[in-house]
Design a protein around this motif. Structure first.
Motif, PDB file in Angstrom:
ATOM      1  N   UNK A 128      17.932   4.913   4.709  1.00 55.43           N
ATOM      2  CA  UNK A 128      17.780   3.762   3.819  1.00 55.43           C
ATOM      3  C   UNK A 128      18.412   2.557   4.507  1.00 55.43           C
ATOM      4  N   UNK A 129      17.590   1.577   4.821  1.00 58.43           N
ATOM      5  CA  UNK A 129      18.062   0.381   5.514  1.00 58.43           C
ATOM      6  C   UNK A 129      17.645  -0.836   4.699  1.00 58.43           C
ATOM      7  N   UNK A 130      18.599  -1.449   4.013  1.00 56.18           N
ATOM      8  CA  UNK A 130      18.252  -2.574   3.138  1.00 56.18           C
ATOM      9  C   UNK A 130      17.827  -3.802   3.927  1.00 56.18           C
ATOM     10  N   UNK A 131      18.109  -3.809   5.221  1.00 56.59           N
ATOM     11  CA  UNK A 131      17.715  -4.965   6.026  1.00 56.59           C
ATOM     12  C   UNK A 131      16.301  -4.844   6.577  1.00 56.59           C
ATOM     13  N   UNK A 132      15.677  -3.707   6.389  1.00 54.55           N
ATOM     14  CA  UNK A 132      14.278  -3.547   6.806  1.00 54.55           C
ATOM     15  C   UNK A 132      13.389  -4.350   5.859  1.00 54.55           C
ATOM     16  N   UNK A 133      12.474  -5.142   6.392  1.00 56.10           N
ATOM     17  CA  UNK A 133      11.637  -5.982   5.522  1.00 56.10           C
ATOM     18  C   UNK A 133      10.734  -5.148   4.622  1.00 56.10           C
ATOM     19  N   UNK A 134      10.709  -5.506   3.356  1.00 58.12           N
ATOM     20  CA  UNK A 134       9.879  -4.828   2.365  1.00 58.12           C
ATOM     21  C   UNK A 134       8.999  -5.868   1.688  1.00 58.12           C
ATOM     22  N   UNK A 135       7.710  -5.600   1.624  1.00 56.59           N
ATOM     23  CA  UNK A 135       6.788  -6.478   0.913  1.00 56.59           C
ATOM     24  C   UNK A 135       6.697  -5.987  -0.528  1.00 56.59           C
ATOM     25  N   UNK A 136       7.267  -6.724  -1.500  1.00 58.49           N
ATOM     26  CA  UNK A 136       7.277  -6.231  -2.875  1.00 58.49           C
ATOM     27  C   UNK A 136       5.888  -6.071  -3.477  1.00 58.49           C
ATOM     28  N   UNK A 137       4.906  -6.826  -2.977  1.00 54.85           N
ATOM     29  CA  UNK A 137       3.547  -6.683  -3.494  1.00 54.85           C
ATOM     30  C   UNK A 137       3.018  -5.290  -3.187  1.00 54.85           C
ATOM     31  N   UNK A 138       3.143  -4.870  -1.946  1.00 60.09           N
ATOM     32  CA  UNK A 138       2.698  -3.515  -1.591  1.00 60.09           C
ATOM     33  C   UNK A 138       3.563  -2.470  -2.293  1.00 60.09           C
ATOM     34  N   UNK A 139       4.857  -2.706  -2.382  1.00 62.95           N
ATOM     35  CA  UNK A 139       5.788  -1.731  -2.960  1.00 62.95           C
ATOM     36  C   UNK A 139       5.462  -1.468  -4.424  1.00 62.95           C
ATOM     37  N   UNK A 140       5.117  -2.523  -5.159  1.00 61.47           N
ATOM     38  CA  UNK A 140       4.875  -2.392  -6.598  1.00 61.47           C
ATOM     39  C   UNK A 140       3.422  -2.121  -6.969  1.00 61.47           C
ATOM     40  N   UNK A 141       2.473  -2.547  -6.159  1.00 59.52           N
ATOM     41  CA  UNK A 141       1.074  -2.509  -6.588  1.00 59.52           C
ATOM     42  C   UNK A 141       0.220  -1.472  -5.877  1.00 59.52           C
TER      43      UNK A 141
ATOM     44  N   UNK B 238       6.128   6.366  -1.686  1.00 53.97           N
ATOM     45  CA  UNK B 238       6.507   7.096  -0.477  1.00 53.97           C
ATOM     46  C   UNK B 238       8.011   7.362  -0.398  1.00 53.97           C
ATOM     47  N   UNK B 239       8.784   6.613  -1.193  1.00 52.97           N
ATOM     48  CA  UNK B 239      10.238   6.791  -1.226  1.00 52.97           C
ATOM     49  C   UNK B 239      10.873   6.615   0.149  1.00 52.97           C
ATOM     50  N   UNK B 240      10.262   5.748   0.943  1.00 54.01           N
ATOM     51  CA  UNK B 240      10.821   5.397   2.254  1.00 54.01           C
ATOM     52  C   UNK B 240      11.437   4.004   2.204  1.00 54.01           C
ATOM     53  N   UNK B 241      10.635   3.000   1.832  1.00 49.29           N
ATOM     54  CA  UNK B 241      11.168   1.656   1.646  1.00 49.29           C
ATOM     55  C   UNK B 241      11.891   1.589   0.304  1.00 49.29           C
ATOM     56  N   UNK B 242      12.988   0.857   0.275  1.00 49.76           N
ATOM     57  CA  UNK B 242      13.741   0.689  -0.966  1.00 49.76           C
ATOM     58  C   UNK B 242      13.715  -0.782  -1.371  1.00 49.76           C
ATOM     59  N   UNK B 243      13.811  -1.019  -2.660  1.00 46.02           N
ATOM     60  CA  UNK B 243      13.852  -2.384  -3.174  1.00 46.02           C
ATOM     61  C   UNK B 243      15.270  -2.702  -3.629  1.00 46.02           C
TER      62      UNK B 243
END
Length: 657
Positions: A528-541, A552-557
């Motif tokens: 879990x790396x909070x500094x890895x960029x996450x696109x919330x649109x893809x994460x939520x939709x 996928x439980x890989x990227x975290x928000x």
């Protein structure tokens, strides 16, 4: 009545297929094309072949599910059970999306349809393009919703006998089930989509004491807008509510009610929450494209997004436009979501000088935003939606700044306040007292939303989280016992175990994901790396096939990406930034290669509020992970985590086995 066609099975079998088809066609709100007509005829004939063995039941065709904006192909009420049927005519395989759709229908009825709460529900997917296959779903859930059964048309009658043939429950009178109240609790994305289609808030909100308040709040704000217009006056009102109570829903409802760009009642919903704006814009654009496609029309995504921007905008874009154009904005009504997060004077001045080149700018964000509406010579309304204890970034002004600006710079504006705004979590009592000493302030109970609708399984989740963070163990323990049965809440010290738990809990298209504090920098050993960029649109939709999605439980928000949004099932991974130590919390940030204490009260409050946000995102259940730490790693000393773990366990939260 919610179904296009509803009758006893006996009456259905006595009717000819043309009369049933005619009833469906007459009830349809869309033009019925040849493909739909043929699909209906195939379903009608299959049911006529199958149902003679169940003459005492009921049949409903095209049952409308308000929250999902869809229709269930058929519902059978047989021997006290509810059989939810989705037909896929000419399909030769059971597509996962179709299975999830069928399951979603069953879960929606169980959760939100009053006369389905205590019934056993069997979701069934029927395909007509293949033969011979029958997969009966397991009945493993405690809420009475079975796993979906998958069956080819030639074995449909056999499956029904297996599911309900041996049941002896007494059936209710004809029409009783269909007339049950529907009390949906939509996600913010579902709500925005429905409101954008011009449905009313009453159609998508729960019906009861809590929903009455939601409707009353929306009506109260609308009345203030009309009164201001009719009297050519200017007003500001503050709507408060617990996390998940529907503040954003009220704002979206008001924005869609007054959405006539050709009149002075044009309004806009504004938010400084960039992820929320991006997610809602994309969701509404996707839905617009889909709805137009159903009507045989094509709309480009860019065009759809542009249309949405007249409805929802980033508050900073609105601000920038106000800087460029000194004339009154086209909107007479602006709704500011999360108004407590508007920038204070120091942050606004610094930003304007560094980023915009405005050296002499001397206004806080609340001051400037009100000044834009004050340019109207006749009337204007500012609606501030306020979340208590949710300031999570340095430079957020809180509500006191709004009230002070109104007091000192806009004496002609009428002020309407939620009666709860004096509570400590809003940190506005002193500013209200000063303002009320100088001018008339209108307090109104209808401007407060006291009940969370996010965690529809247990309305006390938000108060529970508040007491947990306030270290009120006895109250938190009592509240935990009151919610535990309806709202699964468990603990573990293993991130992987939490991932497995989340996957097991979710059914149909229920969404799950991992969330962490933006200060949780020592979770890298857990991938879990909070500094890895996450696109919330893809994460939520995006769906579970996309590695960028929450599934996928890989990227975290983090708290800034999930504020104002929700998931069905949430895993909160609790790092050493907020630690229970002795009799209180210790606050830390990770700088360079070590943890440093946070001593400034405002930064301590931001960190605590970050966890408040994270712990109130779940609609149906939550798992909290407090890692064990690592004795050989001084940045992950087990002592950093053990106090937090023991504290949460002392409240009564059980550990996963």
């Amino acid at each position: 009545m919610r179904a296009y066609y509803a009758n006893s099975i006996g009456e259905y079998l006595a009717s000819d297929e043309d009369s049933v088809l005619g009833a469906l066609t007459a009830a349809s709100t869309f033009a019925v094309d040849i493909a739909q007509r043929n699909a209906w005829l195939e379903e009608i004939r299959l049911l006529r072949e199958t149902l003679p063995a169940f003459p005492s039941g009921e049949l409903l065709l095209e049952f409308v599910v308000p929250r999902l904006g869809k229709r269930i192909d058929a519902v059978l009420l047989l021997n006290g059970a509810v059989v939810v049927i989705e037909f896929k005519t000419n399909a030769t395989a059971f597509a996962r999306a179709d299975v999830e759709q069928t399951w979603d229908y069953a879960l929606d009825l169980k959760n939100f349809h009053e006369t389905s709460h205590h019934r056993t529900i069997y979701p069934v997917l029927v395909i007509t393009g293949a033969s011979g296959e029958l997969r009966r779903g397991e009945h493993r859930s405690t809420d009475g919703v079975a796993d979906p059964s998958l069956v080819c048309a030639d074995r449909f009658a056999e499956l029904l006998q297996q599911l309900v043939g041996q049941r002896v429950e007494e059936s209710a009178p004809l029409g009783h089930w269909e007339s049950g109240r529907y009390r949906p609790t939509p996600t913010i994305i579902e709500a925005a989509t429905s409101l954008y289609r011009r449905h009313s808030v009453q159609e998508i909100a729960r019906h009861g004491a809590d929903a009455k308040n939601l409707t009353c709040t929306s009506e109260k704000v609308a009345a203030i807008i009309r009164q201001s217009r009719d009297s050519s006056s200017k007003s500001i009102c503050f709507v408060t509510g617990v996390p998940g109570a529907g503040k954003t829903l009220v704002g979206l409802d008001v924005a869609t009610r007054f959405q006539d760009a050709s009149s002075e009642l044009h309004s806009v919903y504004l938010s400084g929450n960039g992820p929320l704006v991006a997610i809602l814009t994309e969701a509404l654009a996707r839905d617009r494209i889909q709805q137009e496609r159903l009507q045989g029309r094509a709309v480009k995504k860019g065009e759809a997004r542009q249309a949405v921007k007249a409805f929802i905008q980033n508050v900073h874009h609105f601000r920038d436009e106000g800087l460029k154009d000194p004339t009154p904005p086209p909107e007479h009504v602006t709704i500011f979501d999360e108004a407590q997060r508007a920038w204070n004077l120091a942050k606004t001045v610094d930003f304007m000088q560094r980023k915009k080149g405005h050296r002499g700018f001397q206004q806080s964000e609340p001051d400037f935003l009100i000044s834009c509406l004050d340019r109207h010579p006749d009337w204007a309304v500012v609606v501030c939606l306020v979340g208590g204890g949710q300031e999570i970034n340095t430079g957020e002004a809180g509500i006191g700044e709004w009230l002070e600006v109104i007091r000192t710079r806009y004496p002609d504006w009428q002020v309407h306040l939620s009666s709860e705004l004096t509570e400590s979590e809003y940190a506005a009592a002193d500013a209200i007292a000063v303002l009320a000493a100088q001018r008339v302030v209108h307090f109104d109970d209808d401007l407060h939303l006291p009940v969370s609708m996010r965690s529809f399984r247990a309305e006390q989740v938000s108060p529970f989280v508040r007491h947990v963070l306030d270290l009120e163990v006895d109250v938190a323990s009592d509240l935990y016992r009151s919610i535990a049965r309806q709202f699964p809440l468990v603990m573990t010290r293993s991130v992987e175990q939490a991932r497995r738990w989340l996957r097991r809990q979710a059914r149909g298209s229920e969404r799950y994901g991992l969330v962490v504090s933006s200060q949780a920098l020592r979770l890298k050993p857990h991938a879990i790396d909070v500094r890895a960029p996450v696109d919330p649109v893809h994460w939520f939709l995006d769906d579970r096939d996309d590695v960028r999605s929450s599934f996928y439980l890989e990227d975290v928000a983090t708290e800034s990406q999930v504020q104002g949004l929700e998931l069905d099932w949430v895993g909160v991974v609790w790092d050493a930034d907020l630690r229970r130590h002795g009799t209180g919390w210790q606050h830390h940030s990770f700088v360079g290669s070590r943890w440093q204490r946070i001593l400034k009260p405002d930064r301590q409050a931001y960190l605590k509020n970050a966890y408040r946000v994270l712990l109130t995102r779940a609609r149906q259940g939550m798992v909290i992970v407090v890692p064990r730490g690592e004795p050989d790693d001084p940045t992950r000393d087990p002592a950093f985590y053990d106090g937090t773990y023991r504290y949460l366990r002392s409240i009564g939260i059980p550990e996963l086995g």
